[in-house]
Design a protein around this motif. Structure first.
Motif, PDB file in Angstrom:
ATOM      1  N   LEU A   1      50.489  37.708  40.030  1.00  0.00           N
ATOM      2  CA  LEU A   1      49.737  37.829  41.277  1.00  0.00           C
ATOM      3  C   LEU A   1      50.134  39.101  42.018  1.00  0.00           C
ATOM      4  O   LEU A   1      51.043  39.825  41.620  1.00  0.00           O
ATOM      5  N   ALA A   2      49.436  39.346  43.143  1.00  0.00           N
ATOM      6  CA  ALA A   2      49.664  40.583  43.897  1.00  0.00           C
ATOM      7  C   ALA A   2      51.091  40.697  44.412  1.00  0.00           C
ATOM      8  O   ALA A   2      51.629  41.800  44.533  1.00  0.00           O
TER       9      ALA A   2
ATOM     10  N   SER B   1      54.161  34.870  39.298  1.00  0.00           N
ATOM     11  CA  SER B   1      53.207  34.594  38.224  1.00  0.00           C
ATOM     12  C   SER B   1      52.777  33.141  38.213  1.00  0.00           C
ATOM     13  O   SER B   1      53.598  32.234  38.426  1.00  0.00           O
ATOM     14  N   ARG B   2      51.495  32.950  37.962  1.00  0.00           N
ATOM     15  CA  ARG B   2      50.972  31.594  37.739  1.00  0.00           C
ATOM     16  C   ARG B   2      51.312  31.187  36.310  1.00  0.00           C
ATOM     17  O   ARG B   2      51.209  31.984  35.377  1.00  0.00           O
TER      18      ARG B   2
ATOM     19  N   ARG C   1      39.761  38.736  42.748  1.00  0.00           N
ATOM     20  CA  ARG C   1      40.799  39.660  43.206  1.00  0.00           C
ATOM     21  C   ARG C   1      41.354  39.251  44.566  1.00  0.00           C
ATOM     22  O   ARG C   1      42.532  39.479  44.850  1.00  0.00           O
ATOM     23  N   ALA C   2      40.510  38.688  45.410  1.00  0.00           N
ATOM     24  CA  ALA C   2      40.972  38.266  46.724  1.00  0.00           C
ATOM     25  C   ALA C   2      42.059  37.206  46.622  1.00  0.00           C
ATOM     26  O   ALA C   2      42.929  37.090  47.486  1.00  0.00           O
TER      27      ALA C   2
ATOM     28  N   GLU D   1      45.135  42.470  41.407  1.00  0.00           N
ATOM     29  CA  GLU D   1      44.665  43.230  40.260  1.00  0.00           C
ATOM     30  C   GLU D   1      45.731  43.389  39.177  1.00  0.00           C
ATOM     31  O   GLU D   1      45.568  44.187  38.248  1.00  0.00           O
ATOM     32  N   ASN D   2      46.830  42.639  39.269  1.00  0.00           N
ATOM     33  CA  ASN D   2      47.915  42.791  38.302  1.00  0.00           C
ATOM     34  C   ASN D   2      47.707  41.998  37.021  1.00  0.00           C
ATOM     35  O   ASN D   2      48.388  42.233  36.023  1.00  0.00           O
ATOM     36  N   SER D   3      46.805  41.054  37.067  1.00  0.00           N
ATOM     37  CA  SER D   3      46.676  40.125  35.954  1.00  0.00           C
ATOM     38  C   SER D   3      46.014  40.755  34.744  1.00  0.00           C
ATOM     39  O   SER D   3      45.351  41.805  34.834  1.00  0.00           O
TER      40      SER D   3
END
Length: 436
Positions: free
Chosen positions: A295-296, A300-301, A404-405, A409-411
């Motif tokens: 995540l931003a 991490s999920r 993205r919200a 954008e890291n994924s």
């Protein structure tokens, strides 16, 4: 054209029944031909009036291709890779030519590949499958053993979690094959995993099934392994020995692979060799350092197994330009969801400002791909083509900005945002970003 032939298509301003559509197509064809059509009587088409070479001699005999191959005129319908995407082709991926296909079943020879240490050759005679761990009696099955169990046929899509992963930060690759082609949809024949686990015995677990896992492992050098909740394993997982009616291909895990419907492709372990029932997740490399969603904020999920509803217009698209000019145009594509059947697909030709409901070729099938069509009368102006899927749970495919919200954008994984093709006046298309 009478009222029975007309139905509303707001974004195009007009619409046609089959009869009216074909009549309009004939008129459009005549206009496109222009003076050429007027000269037709004086200059007959030799493809009609003259005997062609293919009608002047013998064709191939029945043994020319003992295993059938596509005709040479379709030789461009192949899997492709992107050279710069990975360091080498051993641990890499290629892409299904979804732009050139129709229907829902992916031809086996076109179905994408993903390997961690290359596709191995493992004979049926040398195959063994072990079930161990928290079972009543550890067992080892040969391939012949598996063939003796009652089997089922099921059709499912398999999608790599990284499908569309390069599009997180914006439009990157110019083609449906490259943006969405880490997917295929095939009919698998095999034995429910539940059957094999029950054969080994899980009665000792009692009511603790919800807290248990299975660790599944492949026979290749990477020893690719994933932890799967036992509940899922007992639900709809399949130990597959055939695909599309024939033996699995080497690149798809011959002779035996695991099918984990609706969940990311990395869990569909190929060359399946071991299933261990465990107290907890193993926390392997492929479920910790990989296949998690950053995540931003840098966290991490984890355990993001399900592939959410997604769709893409496959034609027109960058690899499938419009060549016939103005007039009747068939817009088509694919939709899928790991949470159930596709119930609806909407298509927009103006970047999401207006939507029209597409026609599903057949009722959606649970965790399988659906084909959709929208027939329009194209006036030759530019279009921003999008499709938006809805599944049986009511989930609606989001825009990329909506994703993205929430996730930044890291994924790399689980990008199911709406794809846009900019169709130009000359019929060519380009991958662009139109999101709101």
């Amino acid at each position: 054209m009478d009222e029975k032939e007309r139905h509303a298509t707001p974004a195009t301003g007009t619409g046609y029944s089959r009869r009216g559509f074909l009549r309009a197509g004939a008129a459009a064809g005549a206009m496109a031909a222009g003076a050429g059509a007027a000269r037709a009587d004086q200059q007959p088409d030799p493809l009609i009036t003259e005997v062609q070479s293919w009608a002047q001699g013998w064709g191939d005999g029945v043994d020319a291709t003992p295993y059938g191959l596509p005709i040479e005129f379709e030789s461009d319908v192949i899997r492709r890779n992107v050279g710069w995407l990975t360091a080498d082709v051993i641990s890499s991926i290629n892409f299904t030519p979804i732009h050139a296909l129709d229907g829902t079943i992916t031809p086996t020879g076109c179905a994408f590949e993903r390997h961690h240490s290359g596709a191995i050759e493992l004979k049926k005679e040398d195959y063994r499958l072990m079930i161990n761990g928290l079972v009543d009696k550890p067992l080892v099955f040969t391939y012949e053993d598996l063939e003796r169990f009652p089997r089922e046929n099921r059709t499912y899509f398999l999608e790599c979690a990284a499908n569309s992963g390069m599009e997180w930060a914006g439009a990157q690759l110019n083609g449906a094959q490259f943006t969405q082609g880490m997917i295929h949809n095939m009919q698998y024949s095999g034995i429910p995993l539940r059957t094999l686990l029950e054969e080994a015995g899980i009665t000792n677990l009692g009511d603790q099934i919800k807290d248990k896992w299975v660790y599944v492992e492949g026979a290749d050098a990477s020893s690719n392994g994933r932890s799967i909740p036992l509940e899922k394993a007992l639900d709809d997982c399949l130990v597959a020995i055939k695909a599309n009616g024939e033996a699995l291909r080497k690149e798809h895990g011959y002779p035996v692979r695991l099918v984990v419907p609706g969940w990311e492709g990395n869990m569909w372990v190929k060359w399946l060799r071991r299933i261990e029932v465990t107290d907890e997740a193993v926390q392997s490399r492929e479920e910790t350092s990989k296949y998690t969603d950053t995540l931003a904020d840098g966290t991490s999920r984890k355990w993001t197994w399900v592939m959410d509803a997604k769709s893409v217009v496959t034609s027109p698209s960058p690899q499938m330009p419009i060549k016939h000019g103005k007039g009747p145009l068939v817009i088509t594509g694919m939709a899928w969801s790991g949470r159930g059947a596709i119930t609806k697909v909407d298509v927009s030709i103006d970047g999401g400002a207006n939507w029209q409901e597409a026609r599903l070729a057949e009722p959606g099938v649970d965790k399988a791909m659906s084909r959709f069509y929208l027939d329009i009368d194209w006036d030759g102006s530019e279009m921003f083509l999008q499709s938006r899927a809805t599944d049986a749970t009511g989930y609606v495919q989001p825009t990329k900005d909506a994703l993205r919200a929430i996730r930044g954008e890291n994924s790399v994984y689980h990008n199911n945002g709406i794809q846009t093709w900019w169709v130009k006046e000359n019929g060519e298309s380009e991958n662009v970003e139109v999101s709101s």
